[in-house]
Design a protein around this motif. Structure first.
Motif, PDB file in Angstrom:
ATOM      1  N   PHE A   1       0.517  -1.184   0.413  1.00 33.14           N
ATOM      2  CA  PHE A   1       0.028  -0.063   0.391  1.00 33.14           C
ATOM      3  C   PHE A   1       0.564   1.552  -0.279  1.00 33.14           C
ATOM      4  O   PHE A   1       0.548   2.122  -0.188  1.00 33.14           O
ATOM      5  CB  PHE A   1      -0.868   0.039   1.230  1.00 33.14           C
ATOM      6  CG  PHE A   1      -1.648  -1.182   0.812  1.00 33.14           C
ATOM      7  CD1 PHE A   1      -3.079  -0.439   0.336  1.00 33.14           C
ATOM      8  CD2 PHE A   1      -1.654  -2.208   1.915  1.00 33.14           C
ATOM      9  CE1 PHE A   1      -4.459  -2.174   0.470  1.00 33.14           C
ATOM     10  CE2 PHE A   1      -2.718  -3.244   1.761  1.00 33.14           C
ATOM     11  CZ  PHE A   1      -4.116  -2.900   0.845  1.00 33.14           C
ATOM     12  N   PHE A   2       2.052   1.198   0.846  1.00 30.63           N
ATOM     13  CA  PHE A   2       3.084   2.683   0.677  1.00 30.63           C
ATOM     14  C   PHE A   2       3.789   2.550  -0.748  1.00 30.63           C
ATOM     15  O   PHE A   2       3.993   3.714  -1.088  1.00 30.63           O
ATOM     16  CB  PHE A   2       3.763   2.440   1.597  1.00 30.63           C
ATOM     17  CG  PHE A   2       3.634   2.267   3.128  1.00 30.63           C
ATOM     18  CD1 PHE A   2       2.536   3.181   3.632  1.00 30.63           C
ATOM     19  CD2 PHE A   2       3.319   0.786   3.681  1.00 30.63           C
ATOM     20  CE1 PHE A   2       1.448   3.319   5.111  1.00 30.63           C
ATOM     21  CE2 PHE A   2       2.703   1.300   5.456  1.00 30.63           C
ATOM     22  CZ  PHE A   2       2.480   2.170   5.942  1.00 30.63           C
ATOM     23  N   GLY A   3       3.652   1.346  -0.957  1.00 27.25           N
ATOM     24  CA  GLY A   3       4.390   1.909  -2.713  1.00 27.25           C
ATOM     25  C   GLY A   3       3.081   1.187  -3.372  1.00 27.25           C
ATOM     26  O   GLY A   3       4.105   2.724  -4.507  1.00 27.25           O
ATOM     27  N   ALA A   4       2.491   1.633  -3.315  1.00 23.76           N
ATOM     28  CA  ALA A   4       1.183   2.537  -4.356  1.00 23.76           C
ATOM     29  C   ALA A   4       1.207   3.845  -3.765  1.00 23.76           C
ATOM     30  O   ALA A   4       0.950   4.950  -4.809  1.00 23.76           O
ATOM     31  CB  ALA A   4       0.372   2.233  -4.422  1.00 23.76           C
ATOM     32  N   ALA A   5       0.912   4.603  -2.817  1.00 24.50           N
ATOM     33  CA  ALA A   5       0.731   5.540  -2.253  1.00 24.50           C
ATOM     34  C   ALA A   5       1.627   6.870  -2.114  1.00 24.50           C
ATOM     35  O   ALA A   5       1.230   7.946  -3.135  1.00 24.50           O
ATOM     36  CB  ALA A   5       0.067   5.765  -0.625  1.00 24.50           C
ATOM     37  N   ALA A   6       2.494   6.242  -2.393  1.00 24.83           N
ATOM     38  CA  ALA A   6       4.188   7.378  -2.808  1.00 24.83           C
ATOM     39  C   ALA A   6       4.071   7.368  -4.495  1.00 24.83           C
ATOM     40  O   ALA A   6       5.188   7.996  -4.829  1.00 24.83           O
ATOM     41  CB  ALA A   6       5.363   6.372  -2.926  1.00 24.83           C
ATOM     42  N   GLN A   7       3.156   7.417  -5.028  1.00 26.42           N
ATOM     43  CA  GLN A   7       3.345   7.245  -6.352  1.00 26.42           C
ATOM     44  C   GLN A   7       2.773   8.345  -6.295  1.00 26.42           C
ATOM     45  O   GLN A   7       2.244   8.577  -7.897  1.00 26.42           O
ATOM     46  CB  GLN A   7       2.294   5.778  -7.409  1.00 26.42           C
ATOM     47  CG  GLN A   7       3.518   4.611  -6.913  1.00 26.42           C
ATOM     48  CD  GLN A   7       4.770   4.958  -7.175  1.00 26.42           C
ATOM     49  OE1 GLN A   7       5.673   5.432  -8.257  1.00 26.42           O
ATOM     50  NE2 GLN A   7       5.329   4.558  -6.300  1.00 26.42           N
ATOM     51  N   PHE A   8       1.716   9.073  -5.628  1.00 23.52           N
ATOM     52  CA  PHE A   8       0.876  10.365  -6.058  1.00 23.52           C
ATOM     53  C   PHE A   8       1.763  11.563  -6.676  1.00 23.52           C
ATOM     54  O   PHE A   8       1.085  12.124  -7.286  1.00 23.52           O
ATOM     55  CB  PHE A   8       0.462  10.403  -4.292  1.00 23.52           C
ATOM     56  CG  PHE A   8      -0.127  11.880  -4.099  1.00 23.52           C
ATOM     57  CD1 PHE A   8      -1.268  12.461  -4.800  1.00 23.52           C
ATOM     58  CD2 PHE A   8       0.529  13.069  -3.816  1.00 23.52           C
ATOM     59  CE1 PHE A   8      -1.932  13.455  -5.236  1.00 23.52           C
ATOM     60  CE2 PHE A   8       0.236  14.115  -4.202  1.00 23.52           C
ATOM     61  CZ  PHE A   8      -1.423  14.369  -5.060  1.00 23.52           C
ATOM     62  N   GLY A   9       3.038  11.244  -6.621  1.00 22.92           N
ATOM     63  CA  GLY A   9       3.540  12.763  -6.544  1.00 22.92           C
ATOM     64  C   GLY A   9       3.702  12.482  -8.708  1.00 22.92           C
ATOM     65  O   GLY A   9       3.364  13.324  -9.080  1.00 22.92           O
ATOM     66  N   ILE A  10       3.339  11.068  -9.086  1.00 26.75           N
ATOM     67  CA  ILE A  10       3.517  11.258 -10.822  1.00 26.75           C
ATOM     68  C   ILE A  10       2.329  11.641 -11.320  1.00 26.75           C
ATOM     69  O   ILE A  10       2.163  12.785 -12.168  1.00 26.75           O
ATOM     70  CB  ILE A  10       3.555  10.057 -10.967  1.00 26.75           C
ATOM     71  CG1 ILE A  10       4.418   8.977 -10.561  1.00 26.75           C
ATOM     72  CG2 ILE A  10       3.172   9.010 -12.289  1.00 26.75           C
ATOM     73  CD1 ILE A  10       4.870   7.030 -10.972  1.00 26.75           C
ATOM     74  N   PHE A  11       1.189  11.297 -10.514  1.00 28.10           N
ATOM     75  CA  PHE A  11      -0.253  12.266 -11.509  1.00 28.10           C
ATOM     76  C   PHE A  11      -0.323  13.600 -10.334  1.00 28.10           C
ATOM     77  O   PHE A  11      -0.385  14.111 -11.829  1.00 28.10           O
ATOM     78  CB  PHE A  11      -1.033  11.226 -10.823  1.00 28.10           C
ATOM     79  CG  PHE A  11      -1.020   9.515 -11.512  1.00 28.10           C
ATOM     80  CD1 PHE A  11      -1.390   9.076 -12.479  1.00 28.10           C
ATOM     81  CD2 PHE A  11      -0.661   9.200 -10.540  1.00 28.10           C
ATOM     82  CE1 PHE A  11      -0.693   7.797 -12.619  1.00 28.10           C
ATOM     83  CE2 PHE A  11      -0.253   7.245 -10.937  1.00 28.10           C
ATOM     84  CZ  PHE A  11      -0.400   6.549 -12.154  1.00 28.10           C
TER      85      PHE A  11
END
Length: 353
Positions: free
Chosen positions: A84-94
């Motif tokens: 879940f943390f690996g997914a949440a930390a992709q927020f900056g991309i979008f």
């Protein structure tokens, strides 16, 4: 451009910022900007390398095989919650993608290529930029690798701004979980199939990453595993770096767009870190056993630097607090998350065109 190339070489040698990539990139930038340089052009060796390794997307894929052979997924298998943390930390991309699009200066594919800098994953950035923004391949690649090397400088202020001293001292229990050999072997195969079904565009990168890992864990290909980790990684890194540098011609690099890309790349890394930390704080509203919010920051793909940064901050606050295993689990999850995010962008952007 000679000064910019020299600056990259200086940062690589003097500051040791991602030297294996910034030095070749810097030298490649010098080579391609020498007037009438025989290194570029129809018969130039750098152009030949570009056509063979970047245009075909071969170099990024080979790098992923090497990275897969280096990664130990056991901590993540033992703690799948860290996905879940690996997914949440992709927020900056979008978030950065939307910001770049809102400037009106970039098209949707170009904005997506800029946003992927936030993946903190050089090969993925190159892979997406080659598809959507070849004219910005140089600055996007330089931004991705430069900010990856600056993770120990970028992340601590953001983490400390968003967390209290009490939160940074939170201890997390770690129980050693034995991961059976068969699970280690099945993991890369199953992840490849699941990821491929969900996002077929991810098969090239995820497949290469997991193939490298399968070589590592199968137990019968140690010689090939070591070759992938050393000879393959070193050779492709040299060729990739100097070839990326050859795209940094003055007319393509010295413009307003490049400055905007470098600035938004930094924003992407900051948003990634903030997204991971804030997600962890949100989870703590519901969890009985609290997680250290800094774990969220380790969810970016900059492996293993981000995990080490989180442990260092934890040690500064409490020398007896060890959250390295959890941080590395989130960091490995970020490696998977960045590839999936890049593949989603590759698949979705054409649908909106």
């Amino acid at each position: 451009m000679f000064l910019i190339g020299g600056l990259l070489i200086y940062l690589a040698i003097e500051k040791e910022y991602e030297p294996s990539l910034l030095l070749p990139i810097g030298f490649g930038a010098i080579l391609c900007n020498i007037p009438l340089s025989s290194a570029v052009g129809e018969t130039g060796f750098l152009t030949i390398l570009y056509n063979a390794g970047i245009s075909t997307e071969l170099f990024p894929v080979l790098i992923f095989i090497a990275v897969g052979a280096m990664i130990d997924f056991k901590p993540l298998i033992a703690s799948p919650f860290m996905l879940f943390f690996g997914a949440a930390a992709q927020f900056g991309i979008f978030a950065t993608m939307m910001f770049a699009l809102a400037t009106g200066h970039f098209s949707l594919p170009e904005a997506a290529s800029i946003g992927i800098i936030g993946a903190a994953d050089g090969p993925t950035s190159i892979y997406v930029a080659k598809e959507f923004a070849q004219n910005y391949l140089g600055p996007i690649s330089v931004a991705a690798y430069s900010y990856m090397s600056l993770v120990p400088i970028i992340q601590p202020p953001v983490i400390k701004l968003l967390t209290s001293k009490k939160e940074r001292k939170i201890r997390m229990k770690y129980a050693q979980v034995h991961v059976p050999k068969v699970v280690e072997i099945l993991f890369p195969i199953v992840i490849t199939i699941i990821s491929g079904v969900i996002a077929p565009m991810s098969v090239a990168l995820i497949g290469a990453l997991m193939f490298g890992n399968l070589i590592r864990v199968c137990g019968v290909l140690e010689r090939l595993s070591l070759t992938a980790q050393n000879e393959l990684a070193n050779l492709v890194t040299i060729l990739l770096g100097i070839t990326i540098g050859s795209t940094m011609s003055a007319d393509a690099f010295l413009n307003t767009s490049t400055l905007m890309i470098m600035g938004m790349g930094l924003v992407a890394f900051i948003f990634d870190t903030a997204g991971g930390v804030l997600f962890a704080k949100f989870l703590n509203l519901f969890l009985k056993e609290k997680v250290n919010p800094m774990i969220g920051a380790a969810g970016i793909s900059a492996f293993p630097m981000s995990g080490r940064v989180v442990q260092k901050i934890a040690t500064e606050e409490d020398p007896t607090n060890f959250i390295l295993m959890q941080a590395m689990s989130a960091n490995v999850a970020g490696q998977l998350g960045s590839v999936i995010a890049g593949s989603m962008i590759l698949a979705l952007v054409p649908l909106f065109m």
